[in-house]
Design an enzyme around this catalytic site. Sequence first.
Site, PDB file in Angstrom:
ATOM      1  N   GLU B 135      -4.082  -7.719   5.221  1.00 23.58           N
ATOM      2  CA  GLU B 135      -4.742  -7.584   3.923  1.00 23.58           C
ATOM      3  C   GLU B 135      -6.170  -8.123   3.952  1.00 23.58           C
ATOM      4  OE1 GLU B 135      -5.442  -6.212   0.948  1.00 23.58           O
ATOM      5  OE2 GLU B 135      -3.355  -6.488   0.340  1.00 23.58           O
ATOM      6  N   GLY B 140     -11.797  -8.698   1.413  1.00 24.48           N
ATOM      7  CA  GLY B 140     -11.508 -10.100   1.109  1.00 24.48           C
ATOM      8  C   GLY B 140     -10.290 -10.326   0.238  1.00 24.48           C
ATOM      9  N   LYS B 211     -14.207  -1.488   8.366  1.00 23.78           N
ATOM     10  CA  LYS B 211     -13.218  -1.572   7.275  1.00 23.78           C
ATOM     11  C   LYS B 211     -12.748  -0.174   6.860  1.00 23.78           C
ATOM     12  CE  LYS B 211     -15.218  -5.914   5.639  1.00 23.78           C
ATOM     13  NZ  LYS B 211     -16.332  -6.467   4.827  1.00 23.78           N
TER      14      LYS B 211
END
Lengths: 328, 328
Positions: B135, B140, B211
């Site tokens: 996660e 973040g 990401k």
Amino acid sequence: MKVALIGLGSVGRGVAEMIARKGLGITITGLADSTSGVIDPAGINIPGVLANKKTQGYCGDRNISAEDIIKTGDYDTLIEVTPTNALSGEPALGYIKAALLRKKHVVTSNKGPIALAYKELRALARKNGVALRYEATVAGAIPVMHTIENGLAGNEILALYGVLNGTCNFILTRMAAEGLTYEQALMEARKMGYAEADPTYDVQGIDAAIKLVILANTIWGNGAKLSDVDRTGIDLLTPDALRLADEEGCTIRLIAEANPHRHLLRVSPRILDKNHPLVFDGTLNALTLETDMAKEITLIGKGAGSIETASAIIGDLLYIRDHHVKRP
Amino acid sequence: MKVALIGLGSVGRGVAEMIARKGLGITITGLADSTSGVIDPAGINIPGVLANKKTQGYCGDRNISAEDIIKTGDYDTLIEVTPTNALSGEPALGYIKAALLRKKHVVTSNKGPIALAYKELRALARKNGVALRYEATVAGAIPVMHTIENGLAGNEILALYGVLNGTCNFILTRMAAEGLTYEQALMEARKMGYAEADPTYDVQGIDAAIKLVILANTIWGNGAKLSDVDRTGIDLLTPDALRLADEEGCTIRLIAEANPHRHLLRVSPRILDKNHPLVFDGTLNALTLETDMAKEITLIGKGAGSIETASAIIGDLLYIRDHHVKRP
């Protein structure tokens, strides 16, 4: 996974259609609207039932009731999506209790029972070792309950702020954008299908307050009741108020907020900077959770709609399927 | 639940502090930084270890390595929070593989191994019957992976758009607000601690692209690689470009976007209306998921920070504790 579906309005139809279309390993073995029912242990023919409902106004056999299905049907999980009754919670409250007592999981979009009897229903589900899930009761398609339960697990939730009623947000958007009066904007919302004939629940902040109570009970288990909410609607707002806010780079939104440390549980029109994350146009909903570790997390999405609400119901069903129902 | 914590930088310290403070039924039995380690099957004294690290620069015994702890320690779950190496993924990649081979669950904030070897690691975790959770690698504190996995379960995710790099968002915010040049805004970001001495990874969009690759692989399992991302940074943007956007009620943001139907995997500066949900000031991150049932869901929150990232790690740990680890 076998389910019984009670309620065949907009949400029920959406759920039935999505289960039929997506093939998620979910079989509907019982189905009822307010005046008739269908039972088929092998799986109900959904397109046929929905066609019946459309042509004849009811879905199945007039001698089969929702209660028959709930109390005698063969299913793992009850999907309860009848209309909300915020005063008594019935008949949904009775349906949910009956299913929990039979050790059936329950998924509901019905705000009444959860706002009125959260503690009792939660205890009943625990005692019977089954799940009670109600993602669809707050903020439609936005997975707020999943976020509270899993995504932010370990966090202390300190406070929350949200836009939990799309009808009010639409009306305020139109009043600000076009200088409309409340009555003019409400008429527009009715024409667009965003407001009911009787808009009281929405515009007086009752709907948002019910959702706030559900959130507060879920997060803090504090036994909050609808009468505890300090509530002001948008029906007395004037175009002047919105114009004054606009002159300061602000606008007005109906905000639901809770902060147990400040004993705050309130739904009211608030003046917000136009850049505030809770300021957006139209019928969207949003929720900001203020937490100790993650700090502020904001979720924005559709607060209503047949398929959008079905999304929340199906998320709950799959969670139960994957985490609670024993598979062979 | 026993955990081994590898990495004691900003994220590792945050995780250790939160585990020590919150008492979540999690015991740290092994802990290592890059040059030393501590082992205590009864539970490591966290405040003592953190104090050692602060005074002497390393946390424990120079004769104990991360590898020793991972390969011989007594733990259920490895928490791997060493610095990201986007080229080789090492040493984190080796650490994670070693733990999975020992049938230990893994929680990581490390983008390198997940972006480079997602398929292999996922298969290794499945084969060994353990969880691999990450996660904290994307956005973040925002629980994007939980939302994809559970909150929106049953939905087809059609596309995504996000602000996945807070440094770039801060620089663009400052350029737009004050008419600063890129160099001036970067200097300000450095002073505030938002930009590294070498800002290449952030400002050339590499961090956001990594990401994006992690999200694409998680959602679509499509084997996307960093080299597949069509990438443009913000380092060549001029104040003029931002001024022109501003004149049209718009601004510029670095947007990561993916749409498998359009074969789109891109990180680039985009002109967006100032009212767009992905336009906000400062270092926040955000992600919009476009789905078939829920339609558009947007999540906004802190994209970095010691405790904020610890929030994501602890969410993963508790998910494993509640869904995977057998308790007595």
